[in-house]
Design a protein around this motif. Structure first.
Motif, PDB file in Angstrom:
ATOM      1  N   PRO A  63     -34.756  21.967  60.705  1.00  0.00           N
ATOM      2  CA  PRO A  63     -34.730  22.763  59.481  1.00  0.00           C
ATOM      3  C   PRO A  63     -35.475  22.112  58.325  1.00  0.00           C
ATOM      4  O   PRO A  63     -35.790  20.929  58.349  1.00  0.00           O
ATOM      5  N   SER A  64     -35.742  22.920  57.321  1.00  0.00           N
ATOM      6  CA  SER A  64     -36.153  22.446  56.003  1.00  0.00           C
ATOM      7  C   SER A  64     -34.923  22.607  55.125  1.00  0.00           C
ATOM      8  O   SER A  64     -34.185  23.576  55.263  1.00  0.00           O
ATOM      9  N   LEU A  65     -34.670  21.658  54.233  1.00  0.00           N
ATOM     10  CA  LEU A  65     -33.495  21.698  53.373  1.00  0.00           C
ATOM     11  C   LEU A  65     -33.909  21.783  51.917  1.00  0.00           C
ATOM     12  O   LEU A  65     -34.941  21.253  51.527  1.00  0.00           O
ATOM     13  N   PHE A  66     -33.093  22.469  51.133  1.00  0.00           N
ATOM     14  CA  PHE A  66     -33.384  22.729  49.727  1.00  0.00           C
ATOM     15  C   PHE A  66     -32.131  22.525  48.887  1.00  0.00           C
ATOM     16  O   PHE A  66     -31.030  22.842  49.330  1.00  0.00           O
ATOM     17  N   TYR A  71     -28.463  27.046  35.990  1.00  0.00           N
ATOM     18  CA  TYR A  71     -27.884  26.761  34.681  1.00  0.00           C
ATOM     19  C   TYR A  71     -27.255  28.035  34.132  1.00  0.00           C
ATOM     20  O   TYR A  71     -27.657  29.150  34.484  1.00  0.00           O
ATOM     21  N   LEU A  72     -26.291  27.890  33.266  1.00  0.00           N
ATOM     22  CA  LEU A  72     -25.571  29.017  32.682  1.00  0.00           C
ATOM     23  C   LEU A  72     -26.540  30.037  32.099  1.00  0.00           C
ATOM     24  O   LEU A  72     -27.430  29.696  31.325  1.00  0.00           O
ATOM     25  N   GLY A  73     -26.373  31.289  32.489  1.00  0.00           N
ATOM     26  CA  GLY A  73     -27.192  32.380  31.970  1.00  0.00           C
ATOM     27  C   GLY A  73     -28.574  32.490  32.590  1.00  0.00           C
ATOM     28  O   GLY A  73     -29.389  33.287  32.147  1.00  0.00           O
ATOM     29  N   GLU A  74     -28.871  31.688  33.618  1.00  0.00           N
ATOM     30  CA  GLU A  74     -30.182  31.714  34.266  1.00  0.00           C
ATOM     31  C   GLU A  74     -30.028  31.975  35.756  1.00  0.00           C
ATOM     32  O   GLU A  74     -28.946  31.833  36.314  1.00  0.00           O
ATOM     33  N   GLY A  75     -31.125  32.310  36.396  1.00  0.00           N
ATOM     34  CA  GLY A  75     -31.143  32.466  37.844  1.00  0.00           C
ATOM     35  C   GLY A  75     -31.324  31.121  38.524  1.00  0.00           C
ATOM     36  O   GLY A  75     -31.697  30.147  37.872  1.00  0.00           O
ATOM     37  N   PRO A  76     -31.059  31.051  39.828  1.00  0.00           N
ATOM     38  CA  PRO A  76     -31.250  29.803  40.561  1.00  0.00           C
ATOM     39  C   PRO A  76     -32.717  29.374  40.553  1.00  0.00           C
ATOM     40  O   PRO A  76     -33.616  30.204  40.611  1.00  0.00           O
ATOM     41  N   LYS A  77     -32.933  28.057  40.490  1.00  0.00           N
ATOM     42  CA  LYS A  77     -34.281  27.486  40.534  1.00  0.00           C
ATOM     43  C   LYS A  77     -34.293  26.373  41.561  1.00  0.00           C
ATOM     44  O   LYS A  77     -33.314  25.633  41.702  1.00  0.00           O
ATOM     45  N   LEU A  78     -35.417  26.235  42.249  1.00  0.00           N
ATOM     46  CA  LEU A  78     -35.568  25.158  43.214  1.00  0.00           C
ATOM     47  C   LEU A  78     -35.534  23.818  42.490  1.00  0.00           C
ATOM     48  O   LEU A  78     -36.284  23.598  41.541  1.00  0.00           O
ATOM     49  N   LEU A  79     -34.660  22.926  42.931  1.00  0.00           N
ATOM     50  CA  LEU A  79     -34.577  21.590  42.351  1.00  0.00           C
ATOM     51  C   LEU A  79     -35.406  20.616  43.185  1.00  0.00           C
ATOM     52  O   LEU A  79     -36.226  19.885  42.659  1.00  0.00           O
ATOM     53  N   LEU A  80     -35.177  20.610  44.504  1.00  0.00           N
ATOM     54  CA  LEU A  80     -35.973  19.760  45.381  1.00  0.00           C
ATOM     55  C   LEU A  80     -35.860  20.243  46.812  1.00  0.00           C
ATOM     56  O   LEU A  80     -35.004  21.050  47.148  1.00  0.00           O
ATOM     57  N   LYS A  81     -36.754  19.738  47.656  1.00  0.00           N
ATOM     58  CA  LYS A  81     -36.773  20.166  49.049  1.00  0.00           C
ATOM     59  C   LYS A  81     -37.253  19.029  49.935  1.00  0.00           C
ATOM     60  O   LYS A  81     -37.878  18.081  49.467  1.00  0.00           O
ATOM     61  N   ALA A  82     -36.941  19.136  51.227  1.00  0.00           N
ATOM     62  CA  ALA A  82     -37.452  18.239  52.248  1.00  0.00           C
ATOM     63  C   ALA A  82     -37.783  19.091  53.461  1.00  0.00           C
ATOM     64  O   ALA A  82     -36.951  19.857  53.934  1.00  0.00           O
ATOM     65  N   LEU A  83     -39.009  18.973  53.941  1.00  0.00           N
ATOM     66  CA  LEU A  83     -39.466  19.841  55.022  1.00  0.00           C
ATOM     67  C   LEU A  83     -39.431  19.184  56.390  1.00  0.00           C
ATOM     68  O   LEU A  83     -39.532  19.866  57.408  1.00  0.00           O
ATOM     69  N   THR A  84     -39.301  17.849  56.438  1.00  0.00           N
ATOM     70  CA  THR A  84     -39.278  17.138  57.714  1.00  0.00           C
ATOM     71  C   THR A  84     -38.240  16.027  57.669  1.00  0.00           C
ATOM     72  O   THR A  84     -37.819  15.587  56.602  1.00  0.00           O
ATOM     73  N   ASN A  85     -37.847  15.547  58.854  1.00  0.00           N
ATOM     74  CA  ASN A  85     -36.875  14.464  58.947  1.00  0.00           C
ATOM     75  C   ASN A  85     -37.358  13.231  58.180  1.00  0.00           C
ATOM     76  O   ASN A  85     -38.541  12.889  58.216  1.00  0.00           O
ATOM     77  N   LYS A  86     -36.452  12.616  57.479  1.00  0.00           N
ATOM     78  CA  LYS A  86     -36.690  11.417  56.657  1.00  0.00           C
ATOM     79  C   LYS A  86     -37.509  11.696  55.399  1.00  0.00           C
ATOM     80  O   LYS A  86     -37.841  10.778  54.666  1.00  0.00           O
ATOM     81  N   ALA A  87     -37.844  12.951  55.161  1.00  0.00           N
ATOM     82  CA  ALA A  87     -38.567  13.299  53.928  1.00  0.00           C
ATOM     83  C   ALA A  87     -37.596  13.175  52.757  1.00  0.00           C
ATOM     84  O   ALA A  87     -36.419  13.517  52.859  1.00  0.00           O
ATOM     85  N   ALA A  96     -32.799  13.412  47.280  1.00  0.00           N
ATOM     86  CA  ALA A  96     -32.095  13.662  48.530  1.00  0.00           C
ATOM     87  C   ALA A  96     -33.056  13.378  49.670  1.00  0.00           C
ATOM     88  O   ALA A  96     -34.254  13.658  49.567  1.00  0.00           O
ATOM     89  N   THR A  97     -32.531  12.797  50.742  1.00  0.00           N
ATOM     90  CA  THR A  97     -33.341  12.491  51.922  1.00  0.00           C
ATOM     91  C   THR A  97     -32.782  13.270  53.105  1.00  0.00           C
ATOM     92  O   THR A  97     -31.578  13.197  53.388  1.00  0.00           O
ATOM     93  N   LEU A  98     -33.636  13.998  53.776  1.00  0.00           N
ATOM     94  CA  LEU A  98     -33.235  14.765  54.956  1.00  0.00           C
ATOM     95  C   LEU A  98     -33.052  13.804  56.122  1.00  0.00           C
ATOM     96  O   LEU A  98     -33.981  13.090  56.491  1.00  0.00           O
ATOM     97  N   ASP A  99     -31.855  13.761  56.669  1.00  0.00           N
ATOM     98  CA  ASP A  99     -31.544  12.890  57.799  1.00  0.00           C
ATOM     99  C   ASP A  99     -31.067  13.755  58.957  1.00  0.00           C
ATOM    100  O   ASP A  99     -29.919  14.206  58.976  1.00  0.00           O
ATOM    101  N   SER A 102     -27.913  12.302  61.113  1.00  0.00           N
ATOM    102  CA  SER A 102     -26.577  12.514  60.545  1.00  0.00           C
ATOM    103  C   SER A 102     -26.403  13.947  60.054  1.00  0.00           C
ATOM    104  O   SER A 102     -25.336  14.312  59.563  1.00  0.00           O
ATOM    105  N   LYS A 103     -27.480  14.744  60.174  1.00  0.00           N
ATOM    106  CA  LYS A 103     -27.478  16.144  59.735  1.00  0.00           C
ATOM    107  C   LYS A 103     -26.998  16.261  58.296  1.00  0.00           C
ATOM    108  O   LYS A 103     -26.058  17.000  57.987  1.00  0.00           O
ATOM    109  N   SER A 104     -27.659  15.509  57.426  1.00  0.00           N
ATOM    110  CA  SER A 104     -27.257  15.493  56.023  1.00  0.00           C
ATOM    111  C   SER A 104     -28.463  15.568  55.093  1.00  0.00           C
ATOM    112  O   SER A 104     -29.585  15.215  55.453  1.00  0.00           O
ATOM    113  N   PHE A 105     -28.193  16.063  53.879  1.00  0.00           N
ATOM    114  CA  PHE A 105     -29.187  16.148  52.802  1.00  0.00           C
ATOM    115  C   PHE A 105     -28.432  16.010  51.483  1.00  0.00           C
ATOM    116  O   PHE A 105     -28.366  16.917  50.679  1.00  0.00           O
ATOM    117  N   HIS A 106     -27.811  14.844  51.289  1.00  0.00           N
ATOM    118  CA  HIS A 106     -26.956  14.594  50.138  1.00  0.00           C
ATOM    119  C   HIS A 106     -27.800  14.399  48.872  1.00  0.00           C
ATOM    120  O   HIS A 106     -28.756  13.629  48.864  1.00  0.00           O
TER     121      HIS A 106
END
Length: 139
Positions: A63-66, A71-87, A96-99, A102-106
């Motif tokens: 997967p790619s993770l996002f 923010y209050l009164g606004e629509g969602p905005k992309l904060l960050l993403k990772a498209l490949t493992n360890k990105a 955040a690092t895509l692992d 461990s299937k995590s993106f903390h």
């Protein structure tokens, strides 16, 4: 000595289905037993505190993770993403690092500020390999 102000950061899973509908669609008839789980509920922190927002996923594909922020009164905005493992994605002090093992993106931030008060969403999608007819998905 400066006074510490509290900020609230709210986590939600309710955005994931909406994200899937507007940004990423699986081919007709194809289903995945996939899921994304993240920290839920309201979290109150003092300014300058270290923040970790957990995001784990279950999938049999790459997967790619996002992370999105709303923010209050606004629509969602992309904060960050990772498209490949360890990105590693980073933006505005968050990272955040895509692992895949461990299937995590903390999501982490070393020192939160009042301006970080928002709702945060973790989402995933299969990797976009190509586009049809030149149309793409721009986040």
């Amino acid at each position: 000595m400066s006074a510490k102000l509290n900020l609230s950061i709210i986590f939600s899973k309710s955005f994931m289905p909406k994200l899937t509908q507007i940004s990423f669609l699986f081919p007709p008839g194809q289903t995945h037993g996939d899921s994304v789980n993240q920290t839920e509920g309201q979290v109150t922190l003092s300014e300058e505190a270290f923040l970790t927002m957990n995001c784990t996923f279950s999938t049999s594909w790459s997967p790619s993770l996002f992370w999105y922020v709303q923010y209050l009164g606004e629509g969602p905005k992309l904060l960050l993403k990772a498209l490949t493992n360890k990105a590693k994605g980073s933006n505005k002090g968050f990272e955040a690092t895509l692992d895949s093992s461990s299937k995590s993106f903390h999501l982490k931030k070393g020192s939160v500020e009042m301006s970080d008060s928002a709702v945060y969403y973790c989402a995933m999608s299969d990797t976009v390999i190509g586009t049809a007819g030149g149309a793409g998905c721009k986040l």
